[in-house]
Design an enzyme around this catalytic site. Structure first.
Site, PDB file in Angstrom:
ATOM      1  N   VAL A  16       0.867  -1.177   0.000  1.00 48.06           N
ATOM      2  CA  VAL A  16       0.000   0.000   0.000  1.00 48.06           C
ATOM      3  C   VAL A  16       0.903   1.225   0.000  1.00 48.06           C
ATOM      4  CG1 VAL A  16      -1.753   1.311   1.267  1.00 48.06           C
ATOM      5  CG2 VAL A  16      -1.843  -1.203   1.254  1.00 48.06           C
ATOM      6  N   CYS A  17       0.519   2.228  -0.781  1.00 43.58           N
ATOM      7  CA  CYS A  17       1.228   3.516  -0.793  1.00 43.58           C
ATOM      8  C   CYS A  17       2.693   3.289  -1.218  1.00 43.58           C
ATOM      9  CB  CYS A  17       1.100   4.174   0.583  1.00 43.58           C
ATOM     10  SG  CYS A  17       1.488   5.938   0.637  1.00 43.58           S
ATOM     11  N   ASN A  18       3.620   4.023  -0.602  1.00 45.23           N
ATOM     12  CA  ASN A  18       5.011   3.861  -1.018  1.00 45.23           C
ATOM     13  C   ASN A  18       5.678   2.643  -0.395  1.00 45.23           C
ATOM     14  OD1 ASN A  18       5.429   4.794   1.577  1.00 45.23           O
ATOM     15  ND2 ASN A  18       6.521   6.662   0.983  1.00 45.23           N
ATOM     16  N   GLY A  19       4.892   1.803   0.263  1.00 45.56           N
ATOM     17  CA  GLY A  19       5.402   0.492   0.666  1.00 45.56           C
ATOM     18  C   GLY A  19       5.879  -0.316  -0.529  1.00 45.56           C
ATOM     19  N   GLY A  52      -2.701   2.286  -4.150  1.00 48.55           N
ATOM     20  CA  GLY A  52      -2.124   3.610  -4.199  1.00 48.55           C
ATOM     21  C   GLY A  52      -1.973   4.197  -2.803  1.00 48.55           C
TER      22      GLY A  52
END
Length: 229
Positions: free
Chosen positions: A102-105, A152
């Site tokens: 998730v996200c910048n993971g 995202g």
């Protein structure tokens, strides 16, 4: 016979808690799910908003996961060269049924070598960095490429959690979860993406985060340069 579905979320200092808790809230209700919050120790871990979250399982004691999920946050800057964390992700990712973020993971999956040749979502401010890991940037809220599923930025993790719940247990289970949690977004502003926020607002936010993103880019490029030597 143990039929538990082992779902593991990486927990690290300065994680964006909603990246983790949003999908965890959904996936914890999937039939048979056993959720693990994973870190090096069981000491409380500070999130990016000041309160802590307690890990449930250490890297050393983690079972083989069916689902590996890596949330994001500003803390990824210090995990990109954290060999203990990257080795754990590689070990689990090699055998997990689903490798997710998730996200910048997504950048941590990339640093662990788990996104090369895969399409991936990421937070809009960070997704330009995906190709540095050999990943294919996709500007969508949820992206699936084989057994890689990515969401995202931040709130996209809730949509991601529902999509993964449907993958694991079927559409009807996911629909019941959506109803149970009254997930019916009606935001007061139409400003949740670069496309709707307007160029001036996007530029302002990019300026606020420019130093952090530049440091992360330099760290990634430096690691690649060292590997090439």
């Amino acid at each position: 016979m143990n039929d538990a579905l082992h779902i593991g979320f990486l927990l690290f200092p300065q994680v964006t808690q909603l990246d983790l808790t949003g999908p965890a809230q959904m996936l914890a209700r999937v039939p048979g799910a056993q959720v693990h919050l994973l870190w090096k120790s069981l000491d409380p871990v500070p999130t990016d908003v000041g309160f802590t979250i307690n890990p449930t399982t250490t890297f050393a004691d983690a079972p083989q996961l069916d689902v590996l999920c890596v949330p994001g946050g500003f803390g990824i800057e210090h995990r990109l060269d954290d060999e203990a964390t990257l080795a754990f992700l590689r070990r689990q990712g090699a055998h997990a049924k689903y490798v997710t973020s998730v996200c910048n993971g997504a950048l941590l999956l990339g640093a662990a070598g788990l996104l090369r040749g895969y399409r991936s979502a990421c937070h809009w401010m960070w997704r330009d960095l995906l190709p540095l890991f050999g990943a294919v940037r996709v500007d969508q809220r949820i992206v699936r490429d084989r057994n890689r599923i990515s969401g995202g930025g931040v709130t996209a993790g809730i949509d991601f959690g529902l999509a993964l719940a449907a993958e694991l247990a079927g559409d009807e289970v996911a629909k019941l979860l959506q109803l149970a949690f009254e997930y019916d977004p009606q935001p007061p502003f139409d400003c949740g993406s670069p496309e709707t926020a307007g160029q001036e607002r996007v530029a302002r936010l990019r300026t606020l985060q420019a130093d952090t993103i530049a440091r992360v880019r330099r760290k990634i490029e430096s690691a690649h340069a060292a590997t090439a030597l």
